[in-house]
Design a protein around this motif. Structure first.
Motif, mmCIF file in Angstrom:
data_model
loop_
_atom_site.group_PDB
_atom_site.id
_atom_site.type_symbol
_atom_site.label_atom_id
_atom_site.label_comp_id
_atom_site.label_asym_id
_atom_site.label_seq_id
_atom_site.Cartn_x
_atom_site.Cartn_y
_atom_site.Cartn_z
ATOM 1 N N VAL A 285 0.869 -1.184 0.000
ATOM 2 C CA VAL A 285 0.000 0.000 0.000
ATOM 3 C C VAL A 285 0.903 1.231 0.000
ATOM 4 O O VAL A 285 1.873 1.295 0.764
ATOM 5 N N ARG A 286 0.589 2.198 -0.858
ATOM 6 C CA ARG A 286 1.393 3.412 -0.925
ATOM 7 C C ARG A 286 1.057 4.314 0.261
ATOM 8 O O ARG A 286 -0.103 4.668 0.485
ATOM 9 N N GLY A 287 2.075 4.696 0.999
ATOM 10 C CA GLY A 287 1.880 5.520 2.188
ATOM 11 C C GLY A 287 1.768 6.996 1.863
ATOM 12 O O GLY A 287 1.847 7.431 0.707
ATOM 13 N N THR A 288 1.614 7.804 2.910
ATOM 14 C CA THR A 288 1.481 9.256 2.730
ATOM 15 C C THR A 288 2.762 9.880 2.196
ATOM 16 O O THR A 288 2.733 10.981 1.635
ATOM 17 N N ASP A 289 3.903 9.165 2.355
ATOM 18 C CA ASP A 289 5.169 9.685 1.842
ATOM 19 C C ASP A 289 5.377 9.339 0.372
ATOM 20 O O ASP A 289 6.431 9.655 -0.202
ATOM 21 N N GLY A 290 4.381 8.678 -0.233
ATOM 22 C CA GLY A 290 4.472 8.330 -1.642
ATOM 23 C C GLY A 290 5.211 7.043 -1.930
ATOM 24 O O GLY A 290 5.375 6.667 -3.095
ATOM 25 N N LYS A 291 5.646 6.328 -0.881
ATOM 26 C CA LYS A 291 6.388 5.083 -1.080
ATOM 27 C C LYS A 291 5.508 3.879 -0.762
ATOM 28 O O LYS A 291 4.661 3.937 0.128
ATOM 29 N N LEU A 292 5.743 2.801 -1.510
ATOM 30 C CA LEU A 292 5.001 1.570 -1.254
ATOM 31 C C LEU A 292 5.541 0.890 -0.008
ATOM 32 O O LEU A 292 6.750 0.781 0.184
ATOM 33 N N LEU A 301 -6.926 -4.859 1.402
ATOM 34 C CA LEU A 301 -8.313 -4.942 0.937
ATOM 35 C C LEU A 301 -9.172 -3.858 1.585
ATOM 36 O O LEU A 301 -10.074 -3.302 0.945
ATOM 37 N N ALA A 302 -8.885 -3.551 2.851
ATOM 38 C CA ALA A 302 -9.651 -2.501 3.531
ATOM 39 C C ALA A 302 -9.405 -1.144 2.877
ATOM 40 O O ALA A 302 -10.328 -0.330 2.737
ATOM 41 N N ALA A 303 -8.151 -0.884 2.470
ATOM 42 C CA ALA A 303 -7.833 0.386 1.815
ATOM 43 C C ALA A 303 -8.580 0.515 0.487
ATOM 44 O O ALA A 303 -9.110 1.585 0.152
ATOM 45 N N ILE A 304 -8.645 -0.591 -0.267
ATOM 46 C CA ILE A 304 -9.359 -0.564 -1.549
ATOM 47 C C ILE A 304 -10.858 -0.391 -1.311
ATOM 48 O O ILE A 304 -11.525 0.410 -1.983
ATOM 49 N N LYS A 543 -3.497 11.557 -13.398
ATOM 50 C CA LYS A 543 -3.368 12.501 -12.283
ATOM 51 C C LYS A 543 -3.144 11.734 -10.982
ATOM 52 O O LYS A 543 -3.591 10.587 -10.824
ATOM 53 N N ALA A 544 -2.459 12.378 -10.059
ATOM 54 C CA ALA A 544 -2.167 11.741 -8.777
ATOM 55 C C ALA A 544 -3.433 11.401 -8.018
ATOM 56 O O ALA A 544 -3.443 10.504 -7.165
ATOM 57 N N SER A 545 -4.528 12.081 -8.337
ATOM 58 C CA SER A 545 -5.787 11.814 -7.647
ATOM 59 C C SER A 545 -6.416 10.496 -8.074
ATOM 60 O O SER A 545 -7.330 10.000 -7.411
ATOM 61 N N CYS A 546 -5.943 9.913 -9.194
ATOM 62 C CA CYS A 546 -6.497 8.629 -9.661
ATOM 63 C C CYS A 546 -5.845 7.495 -8.871
ATOM 64 O O CYS A 546 -4.634 7.276 -8.941
ATOM 65 N N PHE A 547 -6.643 6.780 -8.112
ATOM 66 C CA PHE A 547 -6.178 5.702 -7.234
ATOM 67 C C PHE A 547 -6.068 4.425 -8.072
ATOM 68 O O PHE A 547 -7.063 3.900 -8.576
ATOM 69 N N VAL A 548 -4.839 3.904 -8.254
ATOM 70 C CA VAL A 548 -4.592 2.744 -9.116
ATOM 71 C C VAL A 548 -4.395 1.500 -8.262
ATOM 72 O O VAL A 548 -3.556 1.484 -7.354
ATOM 73 N N VAL A 564 -2.115 0.482 -4.583
ATOM 74 C CA VAL A 564 -2.229 -0.764 -3.828
ATOM 75 C C VAL A 564 -1.856 -1.889 -4.782
ATOM 76 O O VAL A 564 -2.321 -1.929 -5.925
ATOM 77 N N ILE A 565 -1.010 -2.794 -4.319
ATOM 78 C CA ILE A 565 -0.568 -3.921 -5.154
ATOM 79 C C ILE A 565 -1.008 -5.212 -4.494
ATOM 80 O O ILE A 565 -0.739 -5.446 -3.305
ATOM 81 N N LEU A 566 -1.694 -6.044 -5.275
ATOM 82 C CA LEU A 566 -2.188 -7.332 -4.787
ATOM 83 C C LEU A 566 -1.500 -8.445 -5.577
ATOM 84 O O LEU A 566 -1.657 -8.527 -6.796
ATOM 85 N N PRO A 567 -0.723 -9.305 -4.929
ATOM 86 C CA PRO A 567 0.009 -10.351 -5.656
ATOM 87 C C PRO A 567 -0.892 -11.509 -6.069
ATOM 88 O O PRO A 567 -1.595 -12.099 -5.242
ATOM 89 N N GLY A 568 -0.878 -11.829 -7.361
ATOM 90 C CA GLY A 568 -1.711 -12.912 -7.884
ATOM 91 C C GLY A 568 -0.882 -14.104 -8.316
ATOM 92 O O GLY A 568 0.338 -14.158 -8.125
ATOM 93 N N ALA A 569 -1.539 -15.078 -8.927
ATOM 94 C CA ALA A 569 -0.906 -16.318 -9.366
ATOM 95 C C ALA A 569 -0.683 -16.285 -10.871
ATOM 96 O O ALA A 569 -1.522 -15.797 -11.630
ATOM 97 N N ALA A 570 0.457 -16.808 -11.305
ATOM 98 C CA ALA A 570 0.763 -16.911 -12.729
ATOM 99 C C ALA A 570 -0.002 -18.092 -13.330
ATOM 100 O O ALA A 570 -0.616 -18.899 -12.622
ATOM 101 N N TYR A 571 0.071 -18.215 -14.654
ATOM 102 C CA TYR A 571 -0.737 -19.231 -15.347
ATOM 103 C C TYR A 571 -0.346 -20.657 -14.983
ATOM 104 O O TYR A 571 -1.153 -21.580 -15.128
#
Length: 708
Positions: A285-292, A301-304, A543-548, A564-571
């Protein structure tokens, strides 16, 4: 049909086949090294000797046709004996010759346990050699970063030479010298440059050509073998994934005559190390300092959920990437529907394909196997050698049979077969559609014409009109051909595309497509963008306001933009359904497990829906699959291709629009680096660099330096 007596049993065989093939039909196994059913007959190894009653000496069964056999006395069918003392002695003698110079390095050979020479020496050899001369040693050859050579082991079967010349269409390998000095080598001192070159590893019956990245890594009996499906392109090649523990050790082809025969591309085979590198193994999750910052699943999941609940549905967008299975796309569709967002799209490249026009408007209707019946092919804005390498080998196979005209509209490229170059852009396509070009007549006169439209031609702003013109050409060509034949074909590059269109993952009423979502995010009109494995998008202007939110497998372009980065499974790490470019549903099976805290993609989406207080109505993959098949029955018809609805093409052909006066550009610029898994592979990166260097002014010198 001729009759033949084999080992005392009389059978009726197909006309024109060889004695070896007749023995196979009778259930009699004949040893061989040089013979391969998909290559021309060489008759080099002589291991397939059989006794033909009445012949003065044993004959090579691979090179003797059943029609060439003389009938027996009193008109009796010709008689072949495969187990007589004469045959046994002849085969032992041949095996002696083959082993004269073969080194005794089986304990360290990567072919050990899968070696035809080992197996046949045990079954048909004499067990004792009569030769005591010094063995010949041969200098190793450099065939590139994929193929390791120990040419002293070579028995000169020439399978590799015939494959490169006949199937791959790259005449760079040959048998040089004569007698004791004969060697398999490249004509030029450089690596093989073909997208299919590593298939010679499977063809080699001894350990002369082996998998260089896999060298000394594992033995075959240590590996768990899983039969699954390739997703590096949209062909849907049948593959076998070999794993040891959680890690994928290697990828091998499986036979599927309707799709890939028994070949796979070099990218499919050597992407294995990309499945281990740069993997996402925990949420961020990206923090207020802009770092993941690393986070727990509950926190991510709660943040999303908090962000989505506070956002209007029309300001949320969803994009499905190129490697997604149908199950997670169905779950993504369910999540978007529960939120009331119409902004969803599976067409990451912006292709102007509309599932409302019917399946016939976006699949390869003639089928891959149907390429072998084609007598005229028009390629529009595509390079099948790069976009579907295995399918391109099928086109070359048909071209070698003769009476095939091929034409190209778009970029000029080396396709490994000759073609007529008609033009670079849509104006030429328009001329053909209006019947103002000579090739329009060629298509109309053909019994089985094909029009193949590439992803690059569909992804333009005038892509819908390009598709309409191609459909008109196909409809005009259909008048003189078989009524069951459909000439219109779409060449996809993404494994997920057909399944996504089948599910209807396109914008709803007043919804935005991929380009619309990016434009809205750039203008500040989109607040949340959910990327499900979508890594081929340029999001730098958002724009920075767009939450990815990025859900995927690798730290690629999508992850770099994610809040926010969610790790998934490869094929290779999940069970899922893929639909190839011809509309064939195929089941991919889990070969290993994802790293760290990564989870199945459908399970992540189900957990997210629960965190938002509106859980999706399934708790297991089987329940999800049942719901998905209930909505889209074609996804449950595994390995089946539904008949084409011709009205789909008629509706597409009458669509209007304007054309952009720009040349077509092919969808894939670098064959080896076309998706996030491939870009994480060190082997494929080396191949990409090698290919670029070979086309640079200092390419030859650089290629020689790479030999070390």
């Amino acid at each position: 049909m001729p009759k033949l007596k084999i080992d005392g049993e009389e059978i009726e065989v197909e006309d024109g086949i060889t004695v070896l093939q007749a023995c196979e039909q009778a259930g009699v196994a004949i040893p061989r090294f040089c013979y391969h059913e998909r290559l021309s007959i060489a008759g080099n190894c002589r291991m397939c000797l059989v006794e033909v009653v009445g012949a003065p000496k044993p004959v090579a069964s691979c090179a003797m046709g059943v029609n060439d056999l003389r009938p027996g006395p009193d008109g009796q069918p010709p008689e072949v004996v495969t187990t007589s003392p004469l045959v046994k002695k002849a085969r032992e003698g041949v095996m002696d010759f083959l082993l004269i110079n073969h080194p005794l390095d089986c304990p360290i050979c990567d072919q050990g346990g899968e070696c035809d020479l080992q197996d046949q020496a045990r079954s048909f050899g004499g067990g004792l050699t009569r030769y005591d001369e010094n063995k010949r040693a041969v200098e190793q050859k450099y065939l590139g970063p994929l193929i390791k050579t120990v040419m002293t082991r070579c028995i000169h079967c020439t399978r590799c030479v015939r494959f490169m010349t006949e199937i791959a269409g790259v005449e760079e390998l040959g048998l040089l010298g004569r007698g004791e000095d004969a060697e398999i080598a490249t004509y030029l001192e450089r690596g093989l440059m073909s997208e299919l070159s590593a298939n010679v590893i499977d063809l080699c019956p001894v350990g002369a050509l082996t998998n260089r990245p896999y060298a000394f890594v594992a033995r075959p009996w240590e590996l768990k073998k899983t039969e699954t499906i390739d997703v590096m392109d949209a062909v849907g090649s049948a593959i076998r994934v070999d794993t040891r523990g959680r890690e994928v050790m290697r990828v091998l082809p499986r036979n599927n005559d309707a799709v890939n025969e028994e070949w796979i591309s070099d990218k499919t085979r050597h992407v294995a190390d990309g499945l281990r590198a740069q993997r996402l193994d925990q949420p961020y999750v990206r923090g207020t300092d802009g770092k993941l910052q690393a986070a727990s699943w509950d926190d991510a999941l709660a943040a999303i959920a908090a962000k989505m609940k506070a956002t209007a549905p029309e300001r949320i967008g969803f994009v499905a990437g190129d490697l997604c299975a149908a199950e997670e796309m169905f779950a993504l569709q369910g999540l978007a529907a529960s939120l009331g967002s119409p902004n969803i799209d599976c067409r990451q490249d912006g292709a102007k394909l509309d599932p409302a026009l019917g399946r016939g408007s976006y699949v390869f209707n003639s089928t891959i196997e149907g390429l072998e019946a084609a007598d005229a092919i028009l390629l529009v804005g595509c390079n099948p050698r790069i976009e579907a390498a295995v399918m391109n080998a099928r086109i070359r196979k048909r071209w070698r049979q003769g009476n095939l005209r091929i034409a190209v509209i778009g970029e000029q490229a080396d396709l490994n077969y000759p073609y007529d170059y008609l033009g670079a852009g849509p104006q030429t396509l328009y001329d053909v559609a209006e019947g103002n070009h000579d090739f329009a007549g060629v298509l109309r006169e053909a019994a089985h014409p094909m029009v193949i439209v590439g992803a690059g031609a569909m992804a333009r702003s005038d892509g819908q009109m390009v598709l309409a013109l191609a459909a008109r050409i196909a409809e005009a060509a259909r008048e003189g051909c078989d009524k069951n034949w459909c000439s219109f074909n779409v060449l996809h590059t993404a494994a997920s595309r057909v399944a996504g269109l089948d599910l209807g993952l396109v914008p709803g009423e007043n919804g935005k497509d991929v380009a619309g979502m990016i434009a809205a995010g750039t203008a500040g009109d989109l607040d949340v963008l959910y990327l499900l494995g979508a890594d081929e998008l340029d999001l730098s202007a958002l724009k920075a306001s767009c939450f990815v939110i990025y859900q995927g497998t690798h730290g690629d372009a999508g992850a770099h933009q994610g809040d926010v980065i969610l790790p998934g499974a490869a094929y290779t790490e999940k069970n899922g359904t893929y639909v190839n470019l011809e509309g064939r549903a195929q089941l991919a099976l889990r070969a290993g497990f994802p790293p760290g805290d990564a989870k199945d993609d459908w399970a992540i989406l189900r957990a997210l829906s629960g965190a938002m207080g509106a859980p999706l109505p399934y708790d297991s993959l089987s329940a999800l699959s049942a719901a998905m098949i209930g909505q889209t029955p074609s996804l449950g018809a595994l390995d089946d291709i539904a008949p084409v609805d011709k009205s789909n093409l008629e509706a597409l052909a009458v669509m209007g629009g304007s054309l952009v006066d720009e040349p077509f550009v092919n969808a894939i610029a670098d064959f080896y680096l076309s998706n996030p898994i491939a870009r994480a592979s060190q082997v494929l990166a080396e191949l990409s660099a090698m290919k670029k260097s070979m086309y640079s002014p200092a390419g030859t010198a650089q290629g020689n330096e790479n030999k070390g």
